[in-house]
Design an enzyme around this catalytic site. Structure first.
Site, PDB file in Angstrom:
ATOM      1  N   PHE A   5      33.536  47.055  39.546  1.00  0.00           N
ATOM      2  CA  PHE A   5      34.543  47.334  38.543  1.00  0.00           C
ATOM      3  C   PHE A   5      35.285  46.046  38.235  1.00  0.00           C
ATOM      4  O   PHE A   5      35.441  45.192  39.099  1.00  0.00           O
ATOM      5  CB  PHE A   5      35.553  48.361  39.070  1.00  0.00           C
ATOM      6  N   SER A 186      37.693  39.436  36.995  1.00  0.00           N
ATOM      7  CA  SER A 186      36.833  38.521  37.763  1.00  0.00           C
ATOM      8  C   SER A 186      37.303  38.322  39.204  1.00  0.00           C
ATOM      9  O   SER A 186      37.161  37.223  39.751  1.00  0.00           O
ATOM     10  CB  SER A 186      36.739  37.152  37.072  1.00  0.00           C
ATOM     11  N   ARG A 187      37.907  39.340  39.768  1.00  0.00           N
ATOM     12  CA  ARG A 187      38.376  39.290  41.167  1.00  0.00           C
ATOM     13  C   ARG A 187      39.514  38.289  41.406  1.00  0.00           C
ATOM     14  O   ARG A 187      39.827  37.962  42.538  1.00  0.00           O
ATOM     15  CB  ARG A 187      37.227  38.971  42.143  1.00  0.00           C
ATOM     16  N   LEU A 188      40.104  37.785  40.314  1.00  0.00           N
ATOM     17  CA  LEU A 188      41.235  36.848  40.492  1.00  0.00           C
ATOM     18  C   LEU A 188      42.533  37.658  40.507  1.00  0.00           C
ATOM     19  O   LEU A 188      43.383  37.543  39.616  1.00  0.00           O
ATOM     20  CB  LEU A 188      41.224  35.782  39.393  1.00  0.00           C
ATOM     21  N   HIS A 189      42.644  38.503  41.485  1.00  0.00           N
ATOM     22  CA  HIS A 189      43.752  39.450  41.555  1.00  0.00           C
ATOM     23  C   HIS A 189      45.084  38.745  41.818  1.00  0.00           C
ATOM     24  O   HIS A 189      45.115  37.642  42.361  1.00  0.00           O
ATOM     25  CB  HIS A 189      43.498  40.456  42.678  1.00  0.00           C
TER      26      HIS A 189
END
Ligand SMILES: Cc1cc2nc3c(=O)[nH]c(=O)nc-3n(C[C@H](O)[C@H](O)[C@H](O)COP(=O)(O)O)c2cc1C
Length: 208
Positions: A5, A186-189
């Site tokens: 996701f 892009s998982r750069l939370h």
């Protein structure tokens, strides 16, 4: 188990986060409630026993008093016994619809008995009797035993008011650490954490 996701629902800016994490906790809880997130008050609480074995379970966040998070349970349960040996606990709230997670660490203690009494009085009668009937976390022979216990206490209270069992009441978790996590692309939370030292909160951003 391999679905992927992307997280796009919001963002957390250091400048926009309050100095006091309880303000942000309150804002996130109110937002989750307003957005109709089902079971938004369900939080995982981790405790550990005398052998340092950690265990978790879901409980309902019922109140926030003086910046501490309150839940109600049986003091003789597994978690209750753990808490007697180690008052350091951790909490996790996760709302997938908002792509948000809150992680909390703190010290736990019982709330004032008056607070437990007031909450117990508000509970439906069935739940009040259930608190007497269920010796939470203890082994029981079968389902029938539980239902018989319920009937036993229904008879015992005989339509009259149900008193709060001494072994049932509230715990309050007083946090010294918070992390607010907002899913990003892009998982750069975004991760903003707060640590408390000598009554002062310090904010930091963590890498995702
Ligand atoms: C959504 C949900 C909410 C729950 N809320 C509570 C609660 O508020 N208090 C409680 O004692 N148990 C609650 N439970 C049950 C606990 O997860 C757990 O089974 C129980 O407290 C015994 O845990 P223990 O053996 O670790 O003490 C809830 C479970 C779920 C799934």
């Amino acid at each position: 188990m391999k679905e992927r996701f992307d997280f796009v629902k919001g963002q957390l800016n250091m400048q926009e986060t309050p100095e006091d994490p309880s303000v942000l906790l309150d804002a996130w809880l109110k937002n989750a409630q307003a957005k109709g997130i089902s079971e938004y008050q369900a939080m995982v609480v981790a405790t550990s026993d005398r052998k340092n074995q950690v265990s978790t379970r879901v409980v309902y966040l019922r109140d926030i008093i003086a910046d501490g998070l309150v839940f109600y349970t049986n003091f003789n349960s597994k978690k209750g016994l753990d808490i007697e040996t180690n008052c350091d606990v951790a909490i996790n709230l996760f709302w997938k619809e908002l792509e948000q997670q809150i992680r909390i660490q703190g010290a736990i203690k019982k709330v004032n008995p008056d607070v437990s009494d007031a909450y117990f009085r508000e509970r439906p009668r069935e739940s009040q009797i259930g608190a007497w009937a269920s010796d939470q976390s203890k082994e029981i022979p079968n389902r029938d035993y539980l239902e018989k216990q319920l009937i036993r206490y229904q008879k015992e209270f005989d339509g009259g008011p149900v008193s709060r069992p001494e072994h049932w009441g509230g715990y309050i978790v007083v946090p010294h650490y918070f992390e607010f996590w907002q899913g990003r692309k892009s998982r750069l939370h975004d991760r903003i954490c707060y640590s408390k030292k000598k009554d002062v909160w310090t904010k930091r951003r963590l890498a995702p």
